[in-house]
Motif scaffolding. Structure first.
Motif, mmCIF file in Angstrom:
data_model
loop_
_atom_site.group_PDB
_atom_site.id
_atom_site.type_symbol
_atom_site.label_atom_id
_atom_site.label_comp_id
_atom_site.label_asym_id
_atom_site.label_seq_id
_atom_site.Cartn_x
_atom_site.Cartn_y
_atom_site.Cartn_z
ATOM 1 N N GLU A 79 -5.031 2.223 -5.206
ATOM 2 C CA GLU A 79 -5.809 1.031 -4.871
ATOM 3 C C GLU A 79 -5.485 -0.149 -5.783
ATOM 4 O O GLU A 79 -5.246 -1.261 -5.320
ATOM 5 C CB GLU A 79 -7.310 1.341 -4.934
ATOM 6 C CG GLU A 79 -7.870 2.034 -3.705
ATOM 7 C CD GLU A 79 -7.967 1.116 -2.491
ATOM 8 O OE1 GLU A 79 -7.798 -0.114 -2.649
ATOM 9 O OE2 GLU A 79 -8.197 1.630 -1.387
ATOM 10 N N THR A 80 -5.498 0.083 -7.073
ATOM 11 C CA THR A 80 -5.306 -1.025 -8.005
ATOM 12 C C THR A 80 -3.893 -1.586 -7.925
ATOM 13 O O THR A 80 -3.708 -2.811 -7.838
ATOM 14 C CB THR A 80 -5.604 -0.558 -9.446
ATOM 15 O OG1 THR A 80 -4.859 0.653 -9.707
ATOM 16 C CG2 THR A 80 -7.082 -0.279 -9.631
ATOM 17 N N THR A 81 -2.894 -0.724 -7.934
ATOM 18 C CA THR A 81 -1.514 -1.202 -7.893
ATOM 19 C C THR A 81 -1.192 -1.870 -6.565
ATOM 20 O O THR A 81 -0.512 -2.905 -6.524
ATOM 21 C CB THR A 81 -0.542 -0.034 -8.153
ATOM 22 O OG1 THR A 81 -0.899 0.612 -9.386
ATOM 23 C CG2 THR A 81 0.885 -0.533 -8.250
ATOM 24 N N ALA A 112 1.412 1.927 -13.809
ATOM 25 C CA ALA A 112 1.151 0.703 -13.047
ATOM 26 C C ALA A 112 2.135 -0.395 -13.426
ATOM 27 O O ALA A 112 2.691 -1.070 -12.543
ATOM 28 C CB ALA A 112 -0.281 0.237 -13.286
ATOM 29 N N ARG A 113 2.357 -0.584 -14.715
ATOM 30 C CA ARG A 113 3.312 -1.610 -15.158
ATOM 31 C C ARG A 113 4.715 -1.338 -14.602
ATOM 32 O O ARG A 113 5.402 -2.243 -14.133
ATOM 33 C CB ARG A 113 3.355 -1.659 -16.691
ATOM 34 C CG ARG A 113 2.223 -2.428 -17.340
ATOM 35 C CD ARG A 113 2.504 -2.612 -18.828
ATOM 36 N NE ARG A 113 1.582 -3.547 -19.444
ATOM 37 C CZ ARG A 113 0.486 -3.191 -20.129
ATOM 38 N NH1 ARG A 113 0.193 -1.903 -20.245
ATOM 39 N NH2 ARG A 113 -0.303 -4.096 -20.659
ATOM 40 N N MET A 114 5.144 -0.077 -14.678
ATOM 41 C CA MET A 114 6.482 0.245 -14.190
ATOM 42 C C MET A 114 6.607 -0.016 -12.690
ATOM 43 O O MET A 114 7.588 -0.610 -12.221
ATOM 44 C CB MET A 114 6.814 1.701 -14.522
ATOM 45 C CG MET A 114 8.242 2.114 -14.157
ATOM 46 S SD MET A 114 8.366 2.773 -12.471
ATOM 47 C CE MET A 114 7.657 4.411 -12.707
ATOM 48 N N GLU A 115 5.605 0.411 -11.913
ATOM 49 C CA GLU A 115 5.652 0.185 -10.468
ATOM 50 C C GLU A 115 5.679 -1.305 -10.141
ATOM 51 O O GLU A 115 6.424 -1.749 -9.253
ATOM 52 C CB GLU A 115 4.438 0.832 -9.803
ATOM 53 C CG GLU A 115 4.479 2.348 -9.785
ATOM 54 C CD GLU A 115 3.270 2.923 -9.080
ATOM 55 O OE1 GLU A 115 3.271 2.966 -7.838
ATOM 56 O OE2 GLU A 115 2.301 3.321 -9.766
ATOM 57 N N LEU A 116 4.883 -2.086 -10.852
ATOM 58 C CA LEU A 116 4.847 -3.532 -10.605
ATOM 59 C C LEU A 116 6.164 -4.190 -11.006
ATOM 60 O O LEU A 116 6.649 -5.095 -10.328
ATOM 61 C CB LEU A 116 3.678 -4.160 -11.362
ATOM 62 C CG LEU A 116 2.279 -3.779 -10.852
ATOM 63 C CD1 LEU A 116 1.208 -4.263 -11.816
ATOM 64 C CD2 LEU A 116 2.030 -4.327 -9.454
ATOM 65 N N LEU A 131 0.804 -1.228 0.000
ATOM 66 C CA LEU A 131 0.000 0.000 0.000
ATOM 67 C C LEU A 131 0.834 1.275 0.000
ATOM 68 O O LEU A 131 0.563 2.196 -0.790
ATOM 69 C CB LEU A 131 -0.961 -0.021 1.189
ATOM 70 C CG LEU A 131 -2.037 1.065 1.234
ATOM 71 C CD1 LEU A 131 -2.844 1.096 -0.057
ATOM 72 C CD2 LEU A 131 -2.962 0.850 2.430
ATOM 73 N N PRO A 132 1.872 1.381 0.828
ATOM 74 C CA PRO A 132 2.635 2.646 0.816
ATOM 75 C C PRO A 132 3.385 2.916 -0.474
ATOM 76 O O PRO A 132 3.551 4.084 -0.855
ATOM 77 C CB PRO A 132 3.600 2.495 1.998
ATOM 78 C CG PRO A 132 3.634 1.053 2.338
ATOM 79 C CD PRO A 132 2.297 0.507 1.941
ATOM 80 N N LEU A 133 3.831 1.888 -1.196
ATOM 81 C CA LEU A 133 4.622 2.144 -2.400
ATOM 82 C C LEU A 133 3.815 2.958 -3.434
ATOM 83 O O LEU A 133 4.223 4.066 -3.809
ATOM 84 C CB LEU A 133 5.125 0.823 -3.002
ATOM 85 C CG LEU A 133 6.221 0.917 -4.075
ATOM 86 C CD1 LEU A 133 6.917 -0.423 -4.234
ATOM 87 C CD2 LEU A 133 5.683 1.356 -5.437
ATOM 88 N N PRO A 134 2.668 2.458 -3.930
ATOM 89 C CA PRO A 134 1.934 3.269 -4.909
ATOM 90 C C PRO A 134 1.339 4.534 -4.315
ATOM 91 O O PRO A 134 1.153 5.529 -5.033
ATOM 92 C CB PRO A 134 0.844 2.320 -5.409
ATOM 93 C CG PRO A 134 0.672 1.320 -4.322
ATOM 94 C CD PRO A 134 2.023 1.156 -3.705
#
Length: 408
Positions: free
Chosen positions: A247-249, A363-367, A152-155
């Protein structure tokens, strides 16, 4: 070609309710009843909370066609729209629930920060946030809830920085976000949460007008000053981006980690690789396999449309559940198997057409950063307990886990 069914002639109790329940023993898979509907045919009727009976589209090819069809409307205010919950008068309605040209006008206002080059320029900063959170994980007590300590804290930190929202307020916007995506809350609770977030963003916008910074909200505030946007439009866009941005990430990080822990061979492949292409492939495969947006994309027909041998009449609702499309055996071989080497880029987790997710590149980059770093730095990561005791999110429009206890 057969004619459309008349809902008034149907025995309502015989129409299956939607959303459908997942099987407890298969928490990563679409609901069994949804699988049955896909096997039975491409189109079916389902029953919503208000007794309405929109069409359910079960197969990948038809979903992709319909999501790109301008004869379908995403406007939640249109009669016949298959809403997932009661709509209140002061609810926040972002541009994803609008049609062109208004949808396109507002989307263009916030598109630049999500362009590929801009997102890639953020990768080192996201890597530092990820490493700092993992440093705290390793220095802290074990077991630990990975949702609260990392997923949760990352995104939340990333989207706060991008928007210019103080991260110190994260509990406020996270608490209200949870209410807005929970389909079981009352209309009054949803309206209160929406009003609180809109009020917060409106107040923050006043600060950005007075003291602009290098962030997205400051840029939007300048457009308000120039008369290009209204304060209400900016506040609603801010709510949408704030919720969608964390939320999604966050749910994908946690649920993806659990799926990999349950598939140790796939986890080992991802942990041991230094190939960015395989990491990117793993992200798309997990997006396909899990598809955390599990409430179905909603549309209403603007005119009669023939699809899969049926006629969907103007004014009838349509639900496009991407979770079952991403398990369509006509498109993905052995679709119930998690295979990070699979070419899954055709998945519909981000939708398709003009309403395709604006933040998918971010989102892709964060994941990619989260998955490739977490398992490498904590190679002994394991679930602390039994999967049967993990609390899954069955009550909202975004699927995931409330808690993920891990150890190493």
């Amino acid at each position: 070609m057969t004619s459309t069914l008349n809902p008034a002639d149907e025995h309502l109790a015989a129409v299956p309710a939607y959303p459908m329940e997942r099987a407890a023993r298969c928490p990563f898979d679409p609901p069994p009843e949804l699988r049955d509907k896909q096997r039975e045919g491409p189109l079916a009727k389902v029953r919503l909370w208000d007794g309405s009976t929109p069409w359910l589209v079960t197969r990948y090819a038809d979903q992709r066609t319909l999501l790109g069809d301008p004869r379908l409307s995403a406007d939640i205010t249109r009669p016949g729209y298959p809403s997932s919950a009661p709509i209140t008068g002061n609810a926040s309605i972002g541009f994803i629930l609008m049609d062109d040209p208004e949808h396109a006008r507002l989307r263009r206002m916030v598109a630049a920060p999500f362009a590929f080059k801009r997102v890639e320029a953020m990768r080192p900063a996201v890597q530092k946030i990820t490493d700092d959170l993992i440093d705290k994980l390793l220095a802290g007590p074990v077991p630990v809830d990975l949702v609260q300590a990392f997923a949760l804290p990352l995104p939340s930190l990333v989207i706060s920085e991008l928007l210019g929202v103080p991260y110190g307020d994260h509990e406020f916007f996270q608490d209200n976000s949870k209410i807005l995506i929970n389909r079981n809350v009352t209309p009054e609770e949803r309206a209160a949460a929406s009003g609180a977030l809109i009020g917060y963003l409106d107040e923050l916008m006043s600060e950005k007008i007075a003291r602009p910074a290098d962030d997205l909200l400051s840029g939007l505030a300048a457009k308000v000053e120039a008369g290009v946007l209204t304060r209400s439009e900016v506040a609603q866009m801010g709510v949408l981006l704030l919720i969608a941005g964390h939320e999604t990430t966050a749910n994908m990080i946690a649920l993806g980690t659990l799926a990999l822990l349950e598939n140790p061979g796939q986890l080992a492949l991802l942990r041991e690789t230094d190939d960015p292409a395989l990491v990117a492939s793993a992200v798309d495969e997990l997006l396909r396999y899990l598809n955390i947006t599990h409430n179905g994309r909603r549309r209403v027909a603007l005119e009669d449309i023939e699809i899969a041998g049926e006629v969907v009449r103007a004014g009838e609702g349509i639900i496009v559940p991407n979770d079952i499309a991403n398990r369509d055996p006509d498109v993905f071989e052995d679709p119930d198997r998690l295979d990070i080497r699979r070419d899954a880029r055709r998945h519909l987790a981000f939708g398709f057409g003009v309403h395709q997710c604006l933040g998918q590149t971010l989102a892709r980059m964060e994941l990619q950063v989260a998955y490739s770093t977490l398992y490498r730095r904590i190679p002994g990561l394991r679930l602390a307990g039994e999967i049967e005791k993990v609390p899954f999110k069955h009550d909202g429009s975004v699927y995931g886990v409330y808690e993920l206890p891990v150890a190493w």
